[in-house]
Design a protein around this motif. Structure first.
Motif, PDB file in Angstrom:
ATOM      1  N   ASP A  86       0.943  -1.174  -0.020  1.00 43.20           N
ATOM      2  CA  ASP A  86       0.031  -0.002   0.038  1.00 43.20           C
ATOM      3  C   ASP A  86       0.775   1.227  -0.071  1.00 43.20           C
ATOM      4  O   ASP A  86       0.570   2.127  -0.538  1.00 43.20           O
ATOM      5  CB  ASP A  86      -0.878   0.047   1.112  1.00 43.20           C
ATOM      6  CG  ASP A  86      -2.254  -1.061   1.117  1.00 43.20           C
ATOM      7  OD1 ASP A  86      -2.425  -1.381   0.241  1.00 43.20           O
ATOM      8  OD2 ASP A  86      -2.349  -1.562   2.356  1.00 43.20           O
ATOM      9  N   ASP A  87       1.804   1.281   0.705  1.00 41.27           N
ATOM     10  CA  ASP A  87       2.962   2.197   0.886  1.00 41.27           C
ATOM     11  C   ASP A  87       4.308   2.052   0.259  1.00 41.27           C
ATOM     12  O   ASP A  87       5.060   1.422   0.915  1.00 41.27           O
ATOM     13  CB  ASP A  87       2.892   2.613   2.314  1.00 41.27           C
ATOM     14  CG  ASP A  87       3.605   4.066   2.337  1.00 41.27           C
ATOM     15  OD1 ASP A  87       4.683   4.553   1.518  1.00 41.27           O
ATOM     16  OD2 ASP A  87       3.505   4.825   3.555  1.00 41.27           O
ATOM     17  N   PHE A  88       4.340   2.328  -0.879  1.00 37.09           N
ATOM     18  CA  PHE A  88       5.451   1.876  -1.846  1.00 37.09           C
ATOM     19  C   PHE A  88       6.948   2.756  -1.100  1.00 37.09           C
ATOM     20  O   PHE A  88       7.654   2.026  -0.950  1.00 37.09           O
ATOM     21  CB  PHE A  88       5.346   2.311  -3.134  1.00 37.09           C
ATOM     22  CG  PHE A  88       6.488   2.136  -3.973  1.00 37.09           C
ATOM     23  CD1 PHE A  88       6.665   0.901  -4.623  1.00 37.09           C
ATOM     24  CD2 PHE A  88       7.871   2.976  -4.200  1.00 37.09           C
ATOM     25  CE1 PHE A  88       7.913   0.529  -5.350  1.00 37.09           C
ATOM     26  CE2 PHE A  88       8.818   2.612  -4.795  1.00 37.09           C
ATOM     27  CZ  PHE A  88       8.938   1.166  -5.655  1.00 37.09           C
ATOM     28  N   GLU A  89       6.796   3.760  -0.742  1.00 36.10           N
ATOM     29  CA  GLU A  89       7.889   4.542  -0.444  1.00 36.10           C
ATOM     30  C   GLU A  89       8.424   4.143   1.025  1.00 36.10           C
ATOM     31  O   GLU A  89       9.650   3.830   1.119  1.00 36.10           O
ATOM     32  CB  GLU A  89       7.801   6.261  -0.418  1.00 36.10           C
ATOM     33  CG  GLU A  89       7.537   6.822  -1.817  1.00 36.10           C
ATOM     34  CD  GLU A  89       8.590   6.438  -2.806  1.00 36.10           C
ATOM     35  OE1 GLU A  89      10.011   6.297  -2.474  1.00 36.10           O
ATOM     36  OE2 GLU A  89       8.359   6.352  -3.957  1.00 36.10           O
ATOM     37  N   ALA A  90       7.608   3.906   1.785  1.00 40.92           N
ATOM     38  CA  ALA A  90       8.029   3.338   3.195  1.00 40.92           C
ATOM     39  C   ALA A  90       8.399   1.958   2.869  1.00 40.92           C
ATOM     40  O   ALA A  90       9.566   1.585   3.708  1.00 40.92           O
ATOM     41  CB  ALA A  90       6.672   3.374   3.948  1.00 40.92           C
ATOM     42  N   SER A  91       7.738   1.172   2.090  1.00 40.96           N
ATOM     43  CA  SER A  91       7.996  -0.207   2.102  1.00 40.96           C
ATOM     44  C   SER A  91       9.728  -0.269   1.172  1.00 40.96           C
ATOM     45  O   SER A  91      10.521  -1.186   1.905  1.00 40.96           O
ATOM     46  CB  SER A  91       7.504  -1.310   1.122  1.00 40.96           C
ATOM     47  OG  SER A  91       5.942  -1.303   2.027  1.00 40.96           O
ATOM     48  N   TYR A  92       9.766   0.366   0.338  1.00 41.88           N
ATOM     49  CA  TYR A  92      11.212   0.414  -0.430  1.00 41.88           C
ATOM     50  C   TYR A  92      12.380   0.997   0.589  1.00 41.88           C
ATOM     51  O   TYR A  92      13.347   0.351   0.827  1.00 41.88           O
ATOM     52  CB  TYR A  92      10.857   1.474  -1.536  1.00 41.88           C
ATOM     53  CG  TYR A  92      12.282   1.733  -2.244  1.00 41.88           C
ATOM     54  CD1 TYR A  92      12.668   0.725  -3.147  1.00 41.88           C
ATOM     55  CD2 TYR A  92      13.086   2.744  -2.137  1.00 41.88           C
ATOM     56  CE1 TYR A  92      13.876   0.814  -3.800  1.00 41.88           C
ATOM     57  CE2 TYR A  92      14.173   3.005  -2.513  1.00 41.88           C
ATOM     58  CZ  TYR A  92      14.575   2.098  -3.828  1.00 41.88           C
ATOM     59  OH  TYR A  92      15.700   2.355  -4.363  1.00 41.88           O
TER      60      TYR A  92
END
Length: 134
Positions: A86-92
């Motif tokens: 759901d949260d690409f930047e946080a996961s990345y």
């Protein structure tokens, strides 16, 4: 038929694979049960999956030279697994901090934000997030 339950992923050993999926990718450890191979050798039935997902990954320790030879090559160098977040930047950012190797920088595609990464064995995955602006 209702759903695909498991996909097997050949790994060199259980503990490093469990650590990678549970500690780095934040999957849940669903099952870790002693079992036997078809030839009667000890193995474990180890299943991990993203939290809240139906489909899991069976972490199958390589048994013999043939299986060891495909470790990290199950998809012939192509992306073979796709992890939607759901949260690409946080996961990345979390994955980078955890030592995950990304083989391409994040980019925007019509189907969403994507970056290719390798699991601990070298198999390629897509990290997929919502399209930019959504």
């Amino acid at each position: 038929m209702s759903h695909l339950e498991l996909v097997a992923l050949v790994v060199r050993d259980y503990e490093p694979a469990i650590d990678f999926f549970v500690k780095v990718l934040q999957f849940e450890l669903v099952e870790d049960t002693p079992a036997l191979t078809n030839a009667g050798r000890p193995k474990r039935w180890v299943v991990v999956r993203p939290r809240g997902a139906v489909t899991g990954i069976l972490l199958a320790r390589a048994d013999g030279d043939q299986q060891a030879g495909v470790t990290g090559k199950q998809f012939a160098g192509r992306v073979g697994l796709f992890l939607r977040v759901d949260d690409f930047e946080a996961s990345y950012d979390r994955m980078l901090a955890g030592g995950v190797v990304f083989v391409s920088p994040p980019r925007n595609e019509p189907y969403g934000r994507v970056a290719v990464f390798q699991d601990l064995e070298g198999n390629r995955w897509d990290l997929l997030g919502p399209a930019a602006g959504t």
